[in-house]
Design a protein around this motif. Structure first.
Motif, PDB file in Angstrom:
ATOM      1  N   THR A   1      10.409  30.348  24.527  1.00 52.57           N
ATOM      2  CA  THR A   1       9.315  30.239  25.492  1.00 52.57           C
ATOM      3  C   THR A   1       7.971  30.389  24.793  1.00 52.57           C
ATOM      4  OG1 THR A   1      10.731  31.114  27.239  1.00 52.57           O
ATOM      5  CG2 THR A   1       8.354  31.248  27.610  1.00 52.57           C
ATOM      6  N   VAL A   2       7.887  31.341  23.872  1.00 45.60           N
ATOM      7  CA  VAL A   2       6.673  31.505  23.073  1.00 45.60           C
ATOM      8  C   VAL A   2       6.369  30.220  22.315  1.00 45.60           C
ATOM      9  CG1 VAL A   2       5.592  32.781  21.182  1.00 45.60           C
ATOM     10  CG2 VAL A   2       7.009  33.992  22.854  1.00 45.60           C
ATOM     11  N   ALA A   3       7.398  29.615  21.736  1.00 45.98           N
ATOM     12  CA  ALA A   3       7.224  28.378  20.970  1.00 45.98           C
ATOM     13  C   ALA A   3       6.689  27.255  21.854  1.00 45.98           C
ATOM     14  CB  ALA A   3       8.547  27.966  20.331  1.00 45.98           C
ATOM     15  N   GLU A   4       7.204  27.147  23.058  1.00 46.99           N
ATOM     16  CA  GLU A   4       6.713  26.127  23.989  1.00 46.99           C
ATOM     17  C   GLU A   4       5.249  26.373  24.339  1.00 46.99           C
ATOM     18  OE1 GLU A   4       6.485  22.921  26.585  1.00 46.99           O
ATOM     19  OE2 GLU A   4       8.072  23.392  25.148  1.00 46.99           O
ATOM     20  N   LEU A   5       4.898  27.619  24.587  1.00 48.59           N
ATOM     21  CA  LEU A   5       3.519  27.955  24.965  1.00 48.59           C
ATOM     22  C   LEU A   5       2.552  27.786  23.797  1.00 48.59           C
ATOM     23  CD1 LEU A   5       4.327  31.057  27.171  1.00 48.59           C
ATOM     24  CD2 LEU A   5       3.182  28.961  27.948  1.00 48.59           C
TER      25      LEU A   5
ATOM     26  N   ILE B   1      -3.585  28.889  23.402  1.00 45.64           N
ATOM     27  CA  ILE B   1      -2.644  29.999  23.215  1.00 45.64           C
ATOM     28  C   ILE B   1      -2.411  30.159  21.720  1.00 45.64           C
ATOM     29  CG2 ILE B   1      -0.331  30.866  23.691  1.00 45.64           C
ATOM     30  CD1 ILE B   1      -0.465  29.452  26.401  1.00 45.64           C
ATOM     31  N   VAL B   2      -2.966  31.237  21.169  1.00 46.18           N
ATOM     32  CA  VAL B   2      -3.045  31.370  19.709  1.00 46.18           C
ATOM     33  C   VAL B   2      -2.191  32.491  19.132  1.00 46.18           C
ATOM     34  CG1 VAL B   2      -5.393  30.444  19.740  1.00 46.18           C
ATOM     35  CG2 VAL B   2      -5.055  32.936  19.788  1.00 46.18           C
ATOM     36  N   GLY B   3      -1.580  33.308  19.990  1.00 46.18           N
ATOM     37  CA  GLY B   3      -0.842  34.428  19.431  1.00 46.18           C
ATOM     38  C   GLY B   3       0.023  35.151  20.443  1.00 46.18           C
ATOM     39  N   LEU B   4       0.714  36.155  19.939  1.00 46.62           N
ATOM     40  CA  LEU B   4       1.651  36.958  20.733  1.00 46.62           C
ATOM     41  C   LEU B   4       1.537  38.415  20.341  1.00 46.62           C
ATOM     42  CD1 LEU B   4       4.281  37.334  22.524  1.00 46.62           C
ATOM     43  CD2 LEU B   4       5.559  36.949  20.392  1.00 46.62           C
ATOM     44  N   LYS B   5       1.453  39.281  21.332  1.00 47.46           N
ATOM     45  CA  LYS B   5       1.650  40.713  21.124  1.00 47.46           C
ATOM     46  C   LYS B   5       3.088  41.017  21.525  1.00 47.46           C
ATOM     47  CE  LYS B   5       0.296  45.318  22.784  1.00 47.46           C
ATOM     48  NZ  LYS B   5      -0.538  46.088  23.744  1.00 47.46           N
ATOM     49  N   ASP B   6       3.885  41.406  20.548  1.00 43.40           N
ATOM     50  CA  ASP B   6       5.310  41.655  20.759  1.00 43.40           C
ATOM     51  C   ASP B   6       5.542  43.161  20.807  1.00 43.40           C
ATOM     52  OD1 ASP B   6       8.050  42.153  20.469  1.00 43.40           O
ATOM     53  OD2 ASP B   6       8.371  40.382  19.228  1.00 43.40           O
ATOM     54  N   ALA B   7       5.861  43.671  21.987  1.00 42.22           N
ATOM     55  CA  ALA B   7       6.100  45.101  22.156  1.00 42.22           C
ATOM     56  C   ALA B   7       7.568  45.389  22.426  1.00 42.22           C
ATOM     57  CB  ALA B   7       5.230  45.664  23.283  1.00 42.22           C
TER      58      ALA B   7
END
Length: 294
Positions: free
Chosen positions: A147-151, A157-163
């Motif tokens: 899903t992150v890859a699709e977004l 959409i430039v990044g992800l905060k993975d918690a």
């Protein structure tokens, strides 16, 4: 863009629940002086869930003014209603922020396709960059690497905060996203290993308390000095766990209050002050770190 140490800044409040803007300015200046690389204003640690829209927007506006360009400001603009998240993004986008942090909608438990539709709609609401925020321990819904890859195909959409606290999740995401897609740790306890495995930085709760150490840890990692990154983390790792013995932001607020960085440790209901045993535990640790006197 957006690499290094970003603090998930608390929102100071008086005992009556009003925002304490004088303490907020003190915190902003503290982070500038301590070398923090950026501030997340009114993210979930900033109690976004209990700030009404007008107050949410005002806190971000004042934070931008207080920073005066000395440090990047990312604004929390997430909500469990897509319409509300779009509204916040539109309103805050006019304030001079550098980007947005948008959390997976909580309680609704959206499907992966729902997340894609939600975040694309939010990203369409502004030309500013958006960082996705996955924290399934608080939202219940878990955004998968695919899903992150699709977004990541969306231009904003430039990044992800993975918690998630799962290094395996980082490794699963890395090959699916562009090389310039920023992946940040949102879990302090696993953050040094996350950095050493190719993460680009952190959005940290612990940075509220020891901002210089977290900044130096990130700088070491980005320079390829993973031994130094881990060594710095070893000196502060007790804080990572102790700050979460009660739900965030209860403990960081108490710590900052005891450090005289805020006038009060107050927060919005339904969150309340920590238990006496928790107060004692964090105070003893702050003394050990020479952050408060005995």
């Amino acid at each position: 863009m957006f690499t290094g140490s970003y603090v998930a800044l608390v929102t100071p409040m008086f005992d009556n629940g009003d925002i304490d803007y004088q303490s907020l300015e003190k915190l902003v200046q503290f982070h500038i002086e301590q070398g923090t690389h950026g501030i997340v204003s009114v993210g979930t640690t900033g109690e976004s869930a209990t700030l009404p829209f007008d107050e949410h927007v005002k806190v971000v506006k004042e934070t931008v003014a207080m920073a005066s360009g000395a440090i990047p400001i990312i604004a929390g603009s997430g909500a469990n209603s897509t319409a509300e998240a779009i509204f916040l993004t539109e309103q805050i986008g006019r304030l001079g922020v550098d980007g947005f942090l948008s959390v997976v909608p909580y309680y609704n438990k959206p499907q992966q396709k729902g997340m894609i539709a939600h975040f694309n709609a939010v990203a369409d609401a502004s030309d500013l960059p958006v960082i996705l925020y996955n924290v399934p321990g608080r939202t219940v819904a878990d955004m998968l690497p695919e899903t992150v890859a699709e977004l990541a195909n969306h231009k904003s959409i430039v990044g992800l905060k993975d918690a998630t606290g799962d290094i395996g999740r980082l490794k699963a995401t890395q090959p699916l996203v562009p090389s310039d897609f920023v992946i940040l740790s949102g879990d302090d306890e696993s953050s040094s290993e996350f950095l050493c495995e190719g993460g680009h930085g952190v959005i940290s709760v612990t940075a509220n308390i020891v901002p210089n150490a977290i900044a130096k840890m990130c700088e070491a990692s980005l320079a390829g000095d993973f031994a130094q990154c881990r060594a710095i983390n070893d000196t502060i790792k007790k804080l990572h766990s102790t700050l979460f013995i009660e739900p965030n932001p209860v403990m960081p607020k108490w710590a900052l209050y005891k450090m005289a960085k805020m006038e009060s440790a107050a927060m919005r209901l339904p969150m309340v002050l920590p238990e006496l045993t928790s107060q004692k535990e964090i105070e003893e640790l702050l003394q050990e770190y020479a952050l408060i006197s005995g």
